[in-house]
Design a protein around this motif. Structure first.
Motif: not given
Length: 267
Positions: A23-29, A223-231
Motif C-alpha cells: 500500500i505504501f512506499k518505503g515501509v517494512p513488510k 494501485l491503492p491510489k486508483m482504488v480511491q475515487d479521487n486521490f
C-alpha cells in the motif's frame, strides 16, 4: 445539551487483510487487518441509529466479481461476525433500529442491511448519484442492497446543510445539534461522516484507512491510489482530519483496530 446521545457502541463485522508494503512506499513488510466497523448510536428521543452494516457472508462465494475483490482485499468473515448476530448478542432486536446511515456503498459497509426491513436509509446526494451511475470503479455491489432501497432513502443534499462545524458544512439529523452528518469526498463520492458535539467525537468512515496510517498518505502506491475515487480529494479529506485532531476532536475511522476504537469510545 447533555447526554442526548446516550451511547455509541462499536461492532467489528469481518475484516480484510493487506500487506503494508503493497500500500505504501518505503515501509517494512507487515500484514494489517482492516476491520469493517459498524456503530450503533442511541439517541435519547429517537432511539437507535445504525451507522453502516459491515460485510455479508455471501461475499465469500466464488463468483468472478467477488474473487477479484477478494484477490485485492482478502476477506476474513464468519457468519457470527455479521451485524444481525452482534445485535442479537447485545439483546437488541432488528426492529429497534429506527434509521440506518450508510457512509458509502462499498461491500464492507452495506453487507448487513438485508436484515433490516422497512427502515429509513440515509445517504448523501453525491452518494446517490454515484449509486445511480454505478460505474465499475464505484465498487457498489447492488445485490447486497434491499429491493426497496430507493423507496426507503432519505437523501441529504447541499440545500439542507447549514451547521458549520470547524469550518465544515453539516446536516443536523435531528435538529437538536446532537448528531451532525458531514460529506467528505475522496475515497468515495459523498462519503457520509458523523460528528457528535457533546462527545467531541468524529466518525470518519474511510476518509483514511486508519488513524495510524494518516501520515503515510503521501507514500501511497499507484494501485491503492486508483482504488480511491479521487486521490486529490482524498488528500484534502486527510488534511481535514488533521485539522480536527489539532483542535482536540477525537477521531475514529471505520477501519481502525477494534482496540483503538473501543479505547476512544471509552474516554
Amino acid at each position: 445539551m447533555s447526554n442526548i446521545i446516550e451511547e455509541i457502541r462499536y461492532f467489528s463485522c469481518g475484516y480484510c487483510t493487506n500487506e503494508m508494503s503493497r500500500i505504501f512506499k518505503g515501509v517494512p513488510k507487515k500484514k494489517l487487518n482492516f476491520y469493517a466497523g459498524v456503530f450503533l448510536i442511541k439517541h435519547r428521543k429517537y432511539g437507535y441509529v445504525l451507522y453502516d452494516t459491515g460485510y455479508n457472508i455471501r461475499l465469500l462465494k466464488n463468483t468472478i466479481k467477488y474473487m477479484i475483490y477478494k484477490k485485492l482485499n482478502p476477506v476474513t468473515l464468519k457468519r457470527e461476525d455479521m451485524i444481525d448476530n452482534h445485535l442479537k448478542k447485545a439483546g437488541i432486536k432488528a426492529e429497534e433500529i429506527k434509521r440506518i446511515i450508510l457512509s458509502h456503498l462499498h461491500p464492507d459497509h452495506i453487507g448487513g442491511i438485508e436484515y433490516f426491513s422497512d427502515i429509513e436509509i440515509i445517504i448523501t446526494e453525491e452518494c446517490f448519484r454515484e449509486y445511480d451511475k454505478s460505474s465499475f470503479k464505484s465498487l457498489i455491489f447492488k445485490e447486497f442492497l434491499p429491493k426497496d432501497f430507493e423507496k426507503r432513502l432519505k437523501i441529504i443534499n447541499s440545500e439542507n446543510r447549514n451547521k458549520n462545524i470547524y469550518g465544515i458544512e453539516s446536516y443536523d439529523l435531528f435538529n437538536d445539534g446532537s448528531f451532525l452528518l458531514i460529506s467528505i469526498n475522496g475515497h468515495s463520492k459523498g462519503q457520509c461522516c458523523a460528528f457528535f458535539p457533546e462527545k467531541n467525537l468524529f466518525i470518519a468512515s474511510d476518509v483514511c484507512w486508519g488513524m495510524e496510517l494518516l501520515l503515510l498518505t503521501e507514500k501511497m502506491k499507484f494501485l491503492p491510489k486508483m482504488v480511491q475515487d479521487n486521490f486529490s480529494e482524498y488528500k484534502k479529506g486527510v488534511e481535514t482530519l488533521k485539522k480536527l485532531a489539532e483542535k482536540g476532536v477525537k477521531i475514529i475511522v471505520s477501519h481502525d483496530p477494534p482496540e483503538r476504537i473501543r479505547g476512544v469510545l471509552d474516554e
